[in-house]
Motif scaffolding. Structure first.
Motif, PDB file in Angstrom:
ATOM      1  N   LYS A  86      41.528  33.713  53.289  1.00 26.58           N
ATOM      2  CA  LYS A  86      40.476  34.359  52.520  1.00 26.58           C
ATOM      3  C   LYS A  86      40.369  33.737  51.128  1.00 26.58           C
ATOM      4  N   GLY A  87      39.195  33.766  50.589  1.00 32.30           N
ATOM      5  CA  GLY A  87      39.017  33.312  49.214  1.00 32.30           C
ATOM      6  C   GLY A  87      38.479  34.457  48.389  1.00 32.30           C
ATOM      7  N   VAL A  88      38.321  34.222  47.088  1.00 27.83           N
ATOM      8  CA  VAL A  88      37.751  35.274  46.262  1.00 27.83           C
ATOM      9  C   VAL A  88      36.871  34.636  45.198  1.00 27.83           C
TER      10      VAL A  88
ATOM     11  N   LEU B 151      35.486  39.759  28.007  1.00 28.73           N
ATOM     12  CA  LEU B 151      34.275  40.124  28.731  1.00 28.73           C
ATOM     13  C   LEU B 151      33.187  40.315  27.692  1.00 28.73           C
TER      14      LEU B 151
ATOM     15  N   LYS C 160      42.666  49.297  36.165  1.00 30.20           N
ATOM     16  CA  LYS C 160      42.577  50.120  37.364  1.00 30.20           C
ATOM     17  C   LYS C 160      42.278  49.287  38.591  1.00 30.20           C
TER      18      LYS C 160
ATOM     19  N   TYR D  55      39.660  35.359  28.823  1.00 26.39           N
ATOM     20  CA  TYR D  55      39.971  36.705  29.290  1.00 26.39           C
ATOM     21  C   TYR D  55      39.018  37.761  28.746  1.00 26.39           C
TER      22      TYR D  55
ATOM     23  N   TYR E 167      38.307  52.986  41.648  1.00 25.00           N
ATOM     24  CA  TYR E 167      38.054  51.717  40.962  1.00 25.00           C
ATOM     25  C   TYR E 167      37.943  50.530  41.901  1.00 25.00           C
ATOM     26  N   ASN E 168      38.524  50.656  43.096  1.00 30.45           N
ATOM     27  CA  ASN E 168      38.484  49.554  44.049  1.00 30.45           C
ATOM     28  C   ASN E 168      37.330  49.735  45.012  1.00 30.45           C
TER      29      ASN E 168
ATOM     30  N   TYR F  42      47.058  34.987  46.578  1.00 28.64           N
ATOM     31  CA  TYR F  42      46.904  36.374  47.022  1.00 28.64           C
ATOM     32  C   TYR F  42      48.041  37.279  46.621  1.00 28.64           C
TER      33      TYR F  42
ATOM     34  N   THR G 200      35.455  39.169  47.966  1.00 29.82           N
ATOM     35  CA  THR G 200      36.279  38.394  48.881  1.00 29.82           C
ATOM     36  C   THR G 200      35.378  37.484  49.707  1.00 29.82           C
TER      37      THR G 200
ATOM     38  N   TYR H 217      35.288  41.415  42.154  1.00 31.19           N
ATOM     39  CA  TYR H 217      35.974  40.485  43.032  1.00 31.19           C
ATOM     40  C   TYR H 217      35.319  40.552  44.386  1.00 31.19           C
TER      41      TYR H 217
ATOM     42  N   ARG I  96      38.975  31.474  44.259  1.00 29.37           N
ATOM     43  CA  ARG I  96      39.744  30.743  45.276  1.00 29.37           C
ATOM     44  C   ARG I  96      38.813  30.480  46.423  1.00 29.37           C
TER      45      ARG I  96
ATOM     46  N   VAL J  44      31.981  44.619  33.606  1.00 27.78           N
ATOM     47  CA  VAL J  44      32.823  44.729  34.783  1.00 27.78           C
ATOM     48  C   VAL J  44      33.009  43.382  35.461  1.00 27.78           C
ATOM     49  N   LEU J  45      34.173  43.143  35.958  1.00 30.90           N
ATOM     50  CA  LEU J  45      34.402  41.989  36.820  1.00 30.90           C
ATOM     51  C   LEU J  45      34.305  42.486  38.249  1.00 30.90           C
TER      52      LEU J  45
ATOM     53  N   GLU K 196      51.089  41.367  53.402  1.00 36.20           N
ATOM     54  CA  GLU K 196      50.320  41.304  52.159  1.00 36.20           C
ATOM     55  C   GLU K 196      48.911  40.771  52.349  1.00 36.20           C
TER      56      GLU K 196
ATOM     57  N   LEU L 171      39.158  31.389  38.203  1.00 33.91           N
ATOM     58  CA  LEU L 171      39.990  32.305  38.982  1.00 33.91           C
ATOM     59  C   LEU L 171      39.533  32.414  40.429  1.00 33.91           C
TER      60      LEU L 171
ATOM     61  N   GLY M  23      44.266  40.537  28.288  1.00 34.51           N
ATOM     62  CA  GLY M  23      43.392  39.672  27.491  1.00 34.51           C
ATOM     63  C   GLY M  23      42.061  40.316  27.186  1.00 34.51           C
TER      64      GLY M  23
ATOM     65  N   TYR N 171      32.751  34.191  36.642  1.00 33.78           N
ATOM     66  CA  TYR N 171      33.613  34.495  35.501  1.00 33.78           C
ATOM     67  C   TYR N 171      34.529  33.323  35.188  1.00 33.78           C
TER      68      TYR N 171
END
Ligand SMILES: [Zn+2]
Lengths: 622, 474
Positions: A205-207, A44, B358, A42, A119-120, B328, A55, A53, A229, A50-51, A180, A227, B342, A222
């Motif tokens: 979808k995967g990530v 960094l 965030k 967990y 942030y997104n 998901y 898609t 994601y 998918r 930064v992580l 969702e 993590l 973590g 990471y």
């Protein structure tokens, strides 16, 4: 001092309760220590703060026709994404140059992105071409906060079948809130097969989770991809469409308004579904989609409107076949029953006109020559049947038979936007005429398929399939197979029986045979549907149209034995069924069964049809 | 006058101080969680952190009002307050506004309030009032039924609002009943039912029936202390099973093992009953009832699970039990949450320096997942401090409860402890993946007026009762 009213003999249970609380507290602290201090997955590292994601959008399933010919596939496209929080001042001029956008666009897009979330990630620029992407890729390090996300766009091998295939569009807020799976910017099937089979086509979808350093460079996966998918590719779909037949149908309908539905009676599979005017499916893909959508929407001929499923017309004379079947089943009509016709039906001051033909006619001849008088008599004999105490009961019975052909209800095909059509109920007439104010004569227009009836071309093709099958139909559907371990819905494998015995069908089919294949001069109404060597059975119809010239209708199936195709053709404002609808249906049948046209003259005749559509009629078309 | 002076000097100021610390920490973490560069002032009232400050100020006023009300009000009017709450819970079902699928909010102008939050207080009061009555004996059927009604009526009404999390809170009152002397066997039975329920989801029915049989024989041996009887029992069961198995094979009836064992149990059960009556062996009836009960329970689990739980609830439970993966939805959120906590490491990334929190669950960041912000920005030091503070807080409240001379105050105190305990365990537990995701707030921390005020009233009624504890000398 310790005076108490009740002896408190359980006071030492407090220790157990305290013990439980402290124990759980300790368990939580240990668990926190493990994930925060001990377990490095967990953490960094210092250089990567930064992580990210990313898609993974799976390729959407492909769509094939019944012969295995590819109809719909995918093409790569790239969305430029932005995370406002990670932005740093950058050279806007160069940036705009690479992407061919204006500075105003940049400001506006960044403002929108910030509004959505700091942030997104959100989409900065949609569907960047592969060439621009290659250019951008090299310089992306100069623009922290931006990254590229791969997506796919739909491509079509043919210009045909837009209504069938449907199109794919961006999800709206309502869908995002209720489901969702979808996130802003995702695509979803909006109509046709794309919509009905969305769940199969879209895949999963995967990530990928990446570590990204301060210079916007991906440092690697990471936690060794723990993590991540994997995306699951969408399932391919084999549709029931014969793409050649579909293309031919669209060609025949090019200068006409109306629709064609062809079904394989033995399975309920839809072979072709034409709604005219139509549009090129490519128009609703990519960045041009919105603009084209608006243009198509504002077209007065409504090319986006799927007439085959959503236009309701009276069935016209084609409905005589159904009334004949009901009469026989109710034993108020027999094959030998004859009625006189003097060119019209008269009763109590009411007149229903007929055309000239010999008289009297029996049942088979009445279908061959489409005598209105005959069916006024048949219809009244059904409603005035002494078996029932009043017309209210006999009408209900009649309605029950009608409904068993799939009229007045959703057929439950795999299209999401079917219309129910219209079959009036007792209550409809009670409202108009009062509870005892209506008699068989009041409803007489339904004897010849006019009046309060409304049916869709799909329902008419389905009725034709039921006649071809001598009494049952399979729910029409447009998908034959979903690749992977998926079965079609069970309803597509079940026979739906009409409430008419199968031997009565043979009689009306005789009439439909004669209507097409009778000798010249015998009064057959549909001789324009004849095909050498193949016995086509058909029935013409004309739907009254209060807004303009009548609609031309023809239903048919062929061959007579072991029918392979059942078809319904509607040509709006085409006049008599025999004029345009019958030859169109004939050409379709011939194309499907023989792959060639025996008399090219007919093809030219249909292709060069000049039907007068003024703005007024098109406005009222649906 | 004399009385009132006494009250202020008798307040447990240590608890009040801890309350203030918790509320303050909640506020600054909400600030960090929804921090927005365009509205960087922590006093910006258009943002959640600004609003939370208003809720806190109002909470302090409410606490003060709670304090100036006469203590007899709380016990005398317990039933009336409870009745009113039930009325509101019904009213919200009819007139309420739906938010995130739960119909549990009243909306008055721009102001929203959630009656479920306040119903806990009323329930704690009524439970205390009822159990402290002179003539109530807790271990009687009548008391069991009444207590169950007091607890379950609000719980069911909240369940109908589709707010499963808040409805589950009511089960924690079992702790109060335990303290007040409810029979251990009732609790063990309850515990057994819960364990069986979970096992039935995870294991095959066949394994569970074997386990139940084994347990029954072990208990039988403990109660009876005669190996011979146990042996005979096992022998009979074994023989009938073998015979039935043989019949099944020969006639190829194709029954599954489960039904063969079930049938064998039925037949052996009859034989046991006859033998037990004949030789006057005790406890056999009880054990048989137990066995039948567990079979029925395992049978009903599938039914309850499939018919009474919503698909998303089934999913959450399956994810925690490791039976289903849901990359998901829930699992993803929990993973995010664990990464956020973590990544804080030992010392954290520092105030407003968090990046992970965030990321993905923006809508619940300041409410249900507020603990992530603590974990990320303050590290293990922060989480250790908060968890310890909570534990000490509860420990202290138990101490206060135990020093009460009136049973009413003590029982109410345990009610407070239980409710807070449940919220803390579930909320923190879900952020670190130890319990299913159940959306209930972290007391004093989570954003929201309703929950903050409800917890404040809950706590300060107790502190008010405590401040007057010496008056009950007479
Ligand atoms: Zn006639």
């Amino acid at each position: 001092m310790l005076h108490s009213f009740i002896v408190d003999s359980f006071a030492n249970r407090r220790h157990i309760i305290r013990f439980i609380i402290i124990l759980i507290g300790l368990v939580y602290i240990v668990k926190l220590f493990v994930i925060q201090v001990v377990d490095s997955t967990y953490k960094l590292t210092a250089s990567s703060n930064v992580l990210r994601y990313v898609t993974q959008f799976p390729a959407r399933g492909l769509i094939y026709d019944r012969e295995g010919k590819l109809l719909v596939y995918n093409e790569a496209a790239y969305d430029l994404m932005v995370i406002p929080r990670q932005l740093e001042p950058f050279d806007t001029t160069e940036f705009c140059q690479i992407l061919d956008i204006t500075k105003e666009y940049v400001d506006e897009a960044l403002r929108r992105a910030k509004e959505f979330s700091v942030y997104n990630s959100s989409i900065f620029l949609k569907q960047v071409s592969s060439k621009t992407y290659a250019n951008l890729q090299e310089k992306l390090y100069k623009y922290p906060g931006f990254f590229v996300q791969a997506r796919t766009l739909r491509k079509y091998t043919l210009e045909n079948g837009a209504h069938l295939l449907g199109y794919v569009g961006e999800v709206n807020n309502k869908i995002i809130e209720s489901n969702e799976y979808y996130k802003s910017g995702d695509y979803i099937g909006v109509s046709g097969i794309e919509q009905s089979y969305e769940e199969y086509l879209r895949g999963q979808k995967g990530v990928n989770v990446y570590l990204v350093d301060v210079h916007n460079r991906i440092q690697g996966s990471y936690a060794n991809g723990r993590l991540d998918r994997k995306a699951k590719v969408g399932s391919n779909i084999i549709s029931t469409i014969d793409s050649d037949l579909q293309a031919y149908g669209e060609k025949l309908m090019r200068n006409k308004i109306g629709s064609i539905v062809a079904i394989e009676p033995s399975t309920g599979e839809i072979l072709a579904l034409v709604s005219s005017p139509t549009y090129n499916p490519e128009l609703l893909v990519g960045r041009i989609r919105t603009k084209n959508y608006v243009t198509l929407m504002s077209d007065t001929l409504k090319p986006l409107f799927n007439r085959a499923l959503m236009a309701q017309y009276p069935p016209g004379s084609t409905f005589k076949v159904v009334n004949a079947l009901i009469g026989m089943q109710e034993k108020t009509l027999f094959p030998y029953t004859k009625y006189e016709c003097v060119g019209a039906y008269y009763s109590r001051g009411l007149r229903v006109g007929c055309h000239f033909h010999r008289s009297p006619l029996n049942l088979i001849e009445s279908i061959q020559m489409s005598c209105n008088t005959y069916y006024c008599n048949v219809f009244r004999s059904i409603l005035d049947n002494k078996k029932y105490p009043s017309i209210r009961e006999s009408f209900d019975k009649w309605r029950e038979y009608i409904m068993s052909f799939g009229f007045g209800q959703y057929l439950n095909s795999d299209f999401g936007n079917e219309l129910k059509g219209l079959v009036p109920t007792k209550q409809t007439y009670d409202r108009i005429y009062g509870e005892n104010g209506w008699r068989s004569l009041t409803l007489i227009s339904m004897a010849i398929g006019q009046g309060e009836l409304g049916t869709t071309p799909l329902q008419m093709a389905n009725m034709t399939a039921a006649i071809a099958n001598r009494g049952y139909y399979y729910t029409p559907h447009v998908v034959e197979e979903i690749e992977g371990d998926f079965d079609l819905d069970e309803r597509f494998y079940q026979k739906n029986y009409t409430k008419i015995d199968s031997n009565y069908f043979e009689i009306v089919i005789e009439g439909m045979d004669l209507a097409v294949n009778g000798e010249p001069g015998s009064g057959s109404t549909a001789r324009s549907a004849q095909i050498p060597e193949i016995t086509v059975c058909g029935k013409t119809g004309t739907a009254e149209n209060p807004h303009g010239k009548d609609h031309s209708i023809f239903i048919a199936f062929a061959p007579k034995k072991n029918p392979k195709i059942a078809i319904a053709v509607y040509i709006e404002n085409g006049g008599f069924g025999s004029t345009w609808a019958a030859p169109t249906a004939k050409l379709m049948i011939e194309e499907y069964l023989n792959d060639s046209i025996s008399v090219p003259w007919w093809e030219e005749y249909v292709l060069n049809a000049e039907i007068n559509y003024n703005a007024e009629t098109s406005k009222h078309m649906e | 006058m004399q009385r009132r002076v006494n009250i202020w000097s008798n307040i447990d100021w240590l608890t009040v101080a801890m309350y203030l610390v918790l509320v303050f920490l909640g506020w600054i973490n909400i600030y960090a969680a929804v921090y927005n560069e365009d509205h960087h002032s922590i006093f910006d009232f258009s943002q959640r952190y600004g609003k939370q400050l208003i809720w806190i100020a109002a909470a302090l006023v409410i606490a003060f009002i709670v304090f100036i009300i006469d203590i007899n009000f709380y016990s005398y009017f317990a039933y009336i307050v409870y009745g009113l709450m039930i009325f509101l819970l019904i009213a919200v079902l009819i007139f309420g506004k739906e938010v995130h699928g739960a119909k549990s909010w009243f909306e008055i102008g721009r102001f929203r309030i959630q009656p479920a939050e306040f119903a806990k207080i009323a329930t704690a009061l009524v439970l205390a009032r009822y159990l402290s009555s002179y003539n109530v004996q807790i271990n009687t059927l009548k008391s069991y039924l009444r207590v169950a009604a007091i607890i379950l009526i609000p719980s069911l009404l909240i369940l109908l609002q589709n707010d499963t999390g808040s409805a589950l809170v009511y089960f924690v009152f079992i702790l109060v009943l335990y303290r007040e002397g409810i029979s251990e066997s009732i609790l063990l039975l309850g515990l057994f039912v819960v364990i069986l329920f979970i096992l039935a989801l995870v294991l095959e029915k066949l394994i569970i029936i074997f386990l139940s049989i084994a347990i029954v024989f072990i208990i039988f041996w403990f109660l009876n202390r005669r190996l011979k009887n146990v042996g005979i029992g096992i022998g009979i069961l074994f023989l009938t099973s073998a015979v039935l198995y043989g019949i099944n094979e020969v006639l190829s009836m194709g029954l599954s093992y489960y039904y063969i064992i079930l049938a064998a149990l039925g037949i052996s059960g009859l034989v046991y009953t006859i033998l037990a009556i004949r030789y006057k062996i005790k406890n056999v009836a009880l054990l048989l009832v137990f066995l039948i009960g567990s079979v029925l329970l395992t049978y009903s689990v599938d039914h309850v699970f499939n018919n009474f739980l919503e698909p998303h609830q089934q999913k959450r439970i399956n994810v925690v039990l490791g039976l289903e993966s849901d990359p998901y939805g829930v699992e993803y959120n929990v993973n995010q949450s664990k990464i956020a906590i973590g990544s804080g490491g030992l010392y954290g990334k520092g105030f407003l320096r968090g990046t992970q929190t965030k990321f993905d669950f923006v809508p619940e960041q300041s409410t249900d997942f507020i603990f992530c912000t603590i974990g990320e920005e303050w590290g293990f030091m922060g989480t250790f401090f908060v968890v310890s503070l909570f534990v000490f807080f509860l420990y202290r409240l138990i101490g206060i409860a135990e020093r009460q001379r009136s049973p009413f105050s003590r029982i109410y105190g345990y009610g407070v402890v239980s409710v807070l305990f449940f919220h803390i365990v579930i909320n923190i537990g879900m952020t670190i993946g130890l319990v299913p995701v159940i959306g209930i707030p972290l007391p004093f921390f989570s954003y929201g007026g309703s929950s903050l005020w409800a917890f404040t009233i809950l706590l300060f009624i107790f502190l008010r009762l405590d401040a007057s504890r010496l008056e009950l000398l007479k």
